[in-house]
Design a protein around this motif. Sequence first.
Motif, PDB file in Angstrom:
ATOM      1  N   ASN A   9       0.844  -1.201   0.000  1.00 13.22           N
ATOM      2  CA  ASN A   9       0.000   0.000   0.000  1.00 13.22           C
ATOM      3  C   ASN A   9       0.878   1.249   0.000  1.00 13.22           C
ATOM      4  N   CYS A  70       0.718  12.117 -10.190  1.00 14.91           N
ATOM      5  CA  CYS A  70       0.617  11.209  -9.026  1.00 14.91           C
ATOM      6  C   CYS A  70      -0.798  11.266  -8.448  1.00 14.91           C
ATOM      7  N   GLY A  71      -1.038  10.420  -7.457  1.00 11.89           N
ATOM      8  CA  GLY A  71      -2.338  10.418  -6.788  1.00 11.89           C
ATOM      9  C   GLY A  71      -2.595  11.738  -6.075  1.00 11.89           C
ATOM     10  N   THR A  72      -1.555  12.300  -5.474  1.00  8.93           N
ATOM     11  CA  THR A  72      -1.713  13.561  -4.746  1.00  8.93           C
ATOM     12  C   THR A  72      -2.169  14.659  -5.700  1.00  8.93           C
ATOM     13  N   ASP A  75      -5.847  14.161  -6.597  1.00  9.25           N
ATOM     14  CA  ASP A  75      -6.737  14.592  -5.512  1.00  9.25           C
ATOM     15  C   ASP A  75      -6.837  16.119  -5.467  1.00  9.25           C
ATOM     16  N   HIS A  99      -6.271  10.138   3.215  1.00  9.65           N
ATOM     17  CA  HIS A  99      -4.816  10.277   3.039  1.00  9.65           C
ATOM     18  C   HIS A  99      -4.479  11.775   3.140  1.00  9.65           C
ATOM     19  N   ALA A 101      -3.149  13.691   1.223  1.00  8.01           N
ATOM     20  CA  ALA A 101      -3.393  14.402  -0.047  1.00  8.01           C
ATOM     21  C   ALA A 101      -4.767  15.062  -0.065  1.00  8.01           C
ATOM     22  N   MET A 146     -12.816   8.894   0.428  1.00  6.39           N
ATOM     23  CA  MET A 146     -11.956   7.875  -0.177  1.00  6.39           C
ATOM     24  C   MET A 146     -12.700   6.557  -0.406  1.00  6.39           C
ATOM     25  N   ASN A 150      -6.057   3.548   3.163  1.00  6.99           N
ATOM     26  CA  ASN A 150      -4.705   3.031   2.932  1.00  6.99           C
ATOM     27  C   ASN A 150      -4.124   2.320   4.143  1.00  6.99           C
ATOM     28  N   ASP A 175     -11.106   9.274  -3.795  1.00  9.70           N
ATOM     29  CA  ASP A 175      -9.694   8.907  -3.904  1.00  9.70           C
ATOM     30  C   ASP A 175      -9.666   7.376  -3.946  1.00  9.70           C
ATOM     31  N   VAL A 177      -7.090   5.577  -4.946  1.00  3.78           N
ATOM     32  CA  VAL A 177      -5.676   5.198  -5.118  1.00  3.78           C
ATOM     33  C   VAL A 177      -5.429   3.774  -4.605  1.00  3.78           C
ATOM     34  N   GLN A 178      -6.045   3.410  -3.474  1.00  2.00           N
ATOM     35  CA  GLN A 178      -5.805   2.062  -2.937  1.00  2.00           C
ATOM     36  C   GLN A 178      -6.761   1.026  -3.513  1.00  2.00           C
ATOM     37  N   SER A 198      -3.307   6.233  -8.781  1.00  2.00           N
ATOM     38  CA  SER A 198      -1.866   6.491  -8.790  1.00  2.00           C
ATOM     39  C   SER A 198      -1.151   5.264  -9.353  1.00  2.00           C
ATOM     40  N   HIS A 200       1.935   4.052  -9.049  1.00  6.19           N
ATOM     41  CA  HIS A 200       2.861   3.205  -8.285  1.00  6.19           C
ATOM     42  C   HIS A 200       2.182   2.297  -7.272  1.00  6.19           C
ATOM     43  N   LYS A 201       0.841   2.405  -7.155  1.00  5.58           N
ATOM     44  CA  LYS A 201       0.135   1.466  -6.280  1.00  5.58           C
ATOM     45  C   LYS A 201      -0.350   0.250  -7.062  1.00  5.58           C
TER      46      LYS A 201
HETATM   47  N1  PLP Z   1      -4.364   8.571  -1.661  1.00  2.00           N
HETATM   48  C1  PLP Z   1      -4.157   7.416  -1.021  1.00  2.00           C
HETATM   49  C2  PLP Z   1      -5.328   6.689  -0.418  1.00  2.00           C
HETATM   50  C3  PLP Z   1      -2.872   6.905  -0.904  1.00  2.00           C
HETATM   51  O1  PLP Z   1      -2.670   5.751  -0.252  1.00  2.00           O
HETATM   52  C4  PLP Z   1      -1.793   7.626  -1.486  1.00  2.00           C
HETATM   53  C5  PLP Z   1      -0.407   7.137  -1.323  1.00  2.00           C
HETATM   54  O2  PLP Z   1      -0.078   6.462  -0.374  1.00  2.00           O
HETATM   55  C6  PLP Z   1      -2.077   8.820  -2.164  1.00  2.00           C
HETATM   56  C7  PLP Z   1      -3.365   9.267  -2.229  1.00  2.00           C
HETATM   57  C8  PLP Z   1      -0.983   9.619  -2.796  1.00  2.00           C
HETATM   58  O3  PLP Z   1      -0.550   9.027  -4.002  1.00  2.00           O
HETATM   59  P1  PLP Z   1       0.878   9.448  -4.617  1.00  2.00           P
HETATM   60  O4  PLP Z   1       1.921   8.810  -3.768  1.00  2.00           O
HETATM   61  O5  PLP Z   1       0.845   8.909  -6.014  1.00  2.00           O
HETATM   62  O6  PLP Z   1       0.909  10.928  -4.600  1.00  2.00           O
END
Ligand code: PLP
Length: 393
Positions: A9, A70-72, A75, A99, A101, A146, A150, A175, A177-178, A198, A200-201
């Motif tokens: 994660n 990226c995920g951030t 968001d 998160h 973000a 979300m 995470n 969000d 991402v997870q 994102s 890289h997840k």
């Molecule tokens: N949102 C969640 C739920 C996450 O777990 C993460 C990263 O851990 C992010 C957003 C941020 O993603 P990134 O690392 O690509 O900015």
Amino acid sequence: MKTVYVDNNATTKVAPEVVEAMLPYFSDFYGNPSSMHFFGGQVQKSVNEAREQVADFLGADPSEIVFTSCGTESDNAAIFGTLDSNPEKRHFITSRVEHPAVMNIPTVLSRKGYRTTEISVDREGRLDLDELKESITDQTVLVSIMYANNETGVLFPIEGIGEIVKSRGIPFHTDAVQAAGKLSLNMKKSTVDLLSISGHKLHAPKGVGVLYIRKGTKFSPFMIGGHQEKGRRGGTENVPYIIGLGKACELAKKHLEDENTRVRALRDYLESKILEKIPNTLINGDRNHRLPNTLSVSFEYVEGESILLLLSDMGICASSGSACTSGSLEPSHVLRAMGVPFTAAHGSIRFSLSVYNTKEEMDHIIEHLPPVIQRLRDISPFWKDYLKSQKKG
Ligand code: PLP
């Protein structure tokens, strides 16, 4: 030393197929997709193919896919892009377990004169839907909740939340991402207007993400620049990473069943062995509504950081649910919001698996974890007090 990586994660291994797909775009096809010549045009074609792979993975139309860094960024773009295009409304709703973000945005918005509401969760990490219903007003500009947490893996009932939000005519961001790569997502059947993922997840590299924006959703670009991404995100596209993300989405679709059967079984095996072998252990989060790969577990009367360091010495890479702030170990905001008792929140560890994990690796953890916890409890004054209190009782 054998490495057992169970911190997926936090980030995942880039799949070999993804690396292979990316490589030609560093050295052979390095044109700028915006260029008029054939050399740029062929790269633009590949970016469009990647967009189709992502759209197929999300059950979306390719025109609804915006590549980000990226995920951030996804968001931030979703939230600030929606707020900016609806300036007359000044109330933002999110949850207490997001998160950073998303979680850190209310502070910024408060400074800009917005009212913000953060919805509570219960002891199992479930969202208070009544509080959400009561919080929505005519001034609410966006709800951002979300998909999956995470730290605990707890899933929120996103479609139910979406129905509540949409019945009031308010845009809804999640969000995911997870969730992406672990659950099947289908935007055609969804109430969600904006969704972040994102790379890289899900076995693509770090530094690439996606913001899904449903057709017709009011949105102002967050990143101001050129006309890229149909004017929704300025900046020359990170072509090799976008190609990698497209491939990763294609693979994730194929791996979804493995994720939900084999990976889930490995996680459940690890969980049951931990509960069997280590007393005073609690599982954090709703066990019936959780990501298939995530296990958040608290070992009472010991510190998460110490557990992690000793596990790391044995090649085991996990993460803890506490953060070192100003010299004191503060339990994570997620466990605090859930009301996990202090003695347990401090000793929380997250194991997060991927399709690359094996049963042998779970056995390696099960072999090494109980002596680590015992060793730490033997030197813990809190554990000694607990044992004394048990004797008296
Ligand atoms: N949102 C969640 C739920 C996450 O777990 C993460 C990263 O851990 C992010 C957003 C941020 O993603 P990134 O690392 O690509 O900015």
